[in-house]
Design a protein around this motif. Structure first.
Motif, PDB file in Angstrom:
ATOM      1  N   ILE A 190     -42.628  67.073 -62.925  1.00  0.00           N
ATOM      2  CA  ILE A 190     -41.942  66.613 -61.696  1.00  0.00           C
ATOM      3  C   ILE A 190     -42.979  66.302 -60.610  1.00  0.00           C
ATOM      4  N   ILE A 191     -44.021  67.181 -60.511  1.00  0.00           N
ATOM      5  CA  ILE A 191     -45.072  66.965 -59.503  1.00  0.00           C
ATOM      6  C   ILE A 191     -45.786  65.642 -59.782  1.00  0.00           C
ATOM      7  N   ILE A 192     -46.105  65.407 -61.078  1.00  0.00           N
ATOM      8  CA  ILE A 192     -46.841  64.185 -61.433  1.00  0.00           C
ATOM      9  C   ILE A 192     -45.995  62.951 -61.144  1.00  0.00           C
ATOM     10  N   ASP A 193     -44.683  63.019 -61.497  1.00  0.00           N
ATOM     11  CA  ASP A 193     -43.803  61.869 -61.205  1.00  0.00           C
ATOM     12  C   ASP A 193     -43.743  61.599 -59.715  1.00  0.00           C
ATOM     13  N   GLY A 194     -43.702  62.695 -58.945  1.00  0.00           N
ATOM     14  CA  GLY A 194     -43.680  62.551 -57.482  1.00  0.00           C
ATOM     15  C   GLY A 194     -44.936  61.868 -56.964  1.00  0.00           C
ATOM     16  N   PHE A 195     -46.099  62.311 -57.510  1.00  0.00           N
ATOM     17  CA  PHE A 195     -47.381  61.691 -57.112  1.00  0.00           C
ATOM     18  C   PHE A 195     -47.386  60.196 -57.439  1.00  0.00           C
ATOM     19  N   ARG A 196     -46.856  59.852 -58.647  1.00  0.00           N
ATOM     20  CA  ARG A 196     -46.874  58.439 -59.074  1.00  0.00           C
ATOM     21  C   ARG A 196     -45.990  57.591 -58.167  1.00  0.00           C
TER      22      ARG A 196
END
Length: 388
Positions: free
Chosen positions: A75-81
């Motif tokens: 979820i954190i990575i998707d948010g960053f992207r």
């Protein structure tokens, strides 16, 4: 502030992010990725190497808190992207394109870009002086904008304001033999011959075995050695060359012969200097002297040997084939000059990139504030966990 980093061999004083990261002995696998970030930023853009490490470190720091709260890494990575896409879109909206401006305005913008790159450096007090040199160098490169055509030479001593930009190739005087001082030191429109041939009196007995029955024959062998080198020198003289440069040594006999025939010579020229001279003057490096003709000789407007600090420099100006420039950096200490070199490299990369891209945004952290604000506004439009 500048950092003083000491390892067994060397002392480095710098505030260039990529240099600091390279000098640190980092073995942690995740931390070494940050070193790679700084390195790729240095190769690609030149400046901003500290900023990328600081930003990446801060993002990791924030992510740590979220992980501790039990939020899935995906979820954190998707948010960053998602955030990355939002930021890039906003960045393109805010950027200013200056490709349609007049030449005068373009040059002013490039000067400001160079000054911005130099603002945080050791030479920030003289940023106007160095920014002009960098922009002039970039313009001199013509359409190629190839950074390999920029040479940087360092001469200790003098003030950093004694730094000069030479429109051509310059390298320090090589090792020379007796007879060198009798050679001419300036030429106008000379013909330049580049060699990868040794011009020394070789004792052929060292690389060949000769058996003789009659002692008188020994003299003919010695004479043959002399005639070999004199034949070589005559071929060079007949080619019409005024300047002879060789990667290999040019001995005392050859030096004196060239002096008698008003030819300038330099042996043991470094490979990088040889390549830049070949590119700039259009000369072709020869490994044999059997087929010398006008097509393989290079040309330049003016050649001169001048004194810079404690060293003598050979300078080729007004080269017509490829546009090249050489910075001769001056300064009190070796570490200072090396930091000036890094600063000029950063500024030059930025200017070359601006000429290619023709889009800029405001600096001094203002663009980051604006993007942060845009992200905050956008995040309020998301309802799931990604909002965090």
């Amino acid at each position: 502030m500048d950092k003083l980093i000491y390892n067994e061999r060397d002392v480095t004083i710098t505030n260039d992010g990529a240099t600091v990261m390279n000098l640190l002995n980092i073995s942690h696998p995740a931390a070494s990725i940050l070193v790679d970030i700084a390195k790729s930023q240095d190769d690609e853009v030149g400046d901003g190497t500290t900023s990328v490490v600081v930003v990446a470190g801060e993002l990791l720091n924030e992510a740590k808190g979220l992980l501790n709260d039990g939020i899935e890494p995906n979820i954190i990575i998707d948010g960053f992207r998602t955030a990355c896409n939002v930021v890039i879109k906003k960045l393109n909206e805010l950027s200013l394109n200056f490709s349609n401006k007049s030449e005068e305005e373009k040059k002013n913008i490039l000067l400001k870009c160079a000054q911005t790159a130099l603002n945080s450096k050791l030479i920030s007090n003289h940023k106007d002086f160095f920014a002009k040199l960098v922009v002039n160098a970039a313009y001199q490169l013509g359409d190629s904008l190839d950074k390999r055509n920029v040479g940087i030479k360092k001469v200790t001593g003098g003030s950093c304001l004694d730094t000069q930009l030479i429109y051509g190739v310059a390298f320090s005087k090589t090792f020379s033999y007796a007879g060198f001082e009798q050679q001419p030191k300036t030429f106008s429109n000379p013909k330049i011959l580049l060699l990868n041939v040794e011009l020394e009196l070789k004792a052929e007995k060292e690389n060949a075995e000769v058996r003789i029955d009659n002692p008188n024959d020994y003299n003919s062998i010695v004479q043959a050695e002399w005639s070999i080198i004199f034949n070589k020198l005559k071929l060079i003289k007949d080619s019409g060359a005024n300047i002879v440069l060789s990667k290999l040594p040019i001995g005392d006999i050859a030096t004196q012969y060239f002096a008698d025939n008003n030819i300038f010579c330099a042996g043991r020229v470094e490979d990088a200097d040889m390549k830049r001279t070949a590119k700039a003057t259009g000369a072709v490096v020869q490994t044999s002297l059997l087929n010398l003709n006008k097509d393989i000789l290079g040309e330049c407007g003016i050649f001169e040997e001048v004194q810079i600090g404690n060293e003598r420099y050979n300078i080729f100006k007004d080269c017509l084939k490829t546009k090249t420039v050489t910075f001769i950096l001056r300064g009190g200490a070796k570490q200072f000059i090396e930091e000036v070199e890094r600063s000029i490299n950063d500024a030059l990369m930025i200017v070359l990139r601006c000429i290619n891209n023709a889009e800029i945004v405001p600096g001094a952290g203002s663009i980051e504030m604006q993007l942060s604000k845009a992200l905050r506004v956008y995040s309020r439009s998301i309802c799931n966990k990604e909002q965090i």
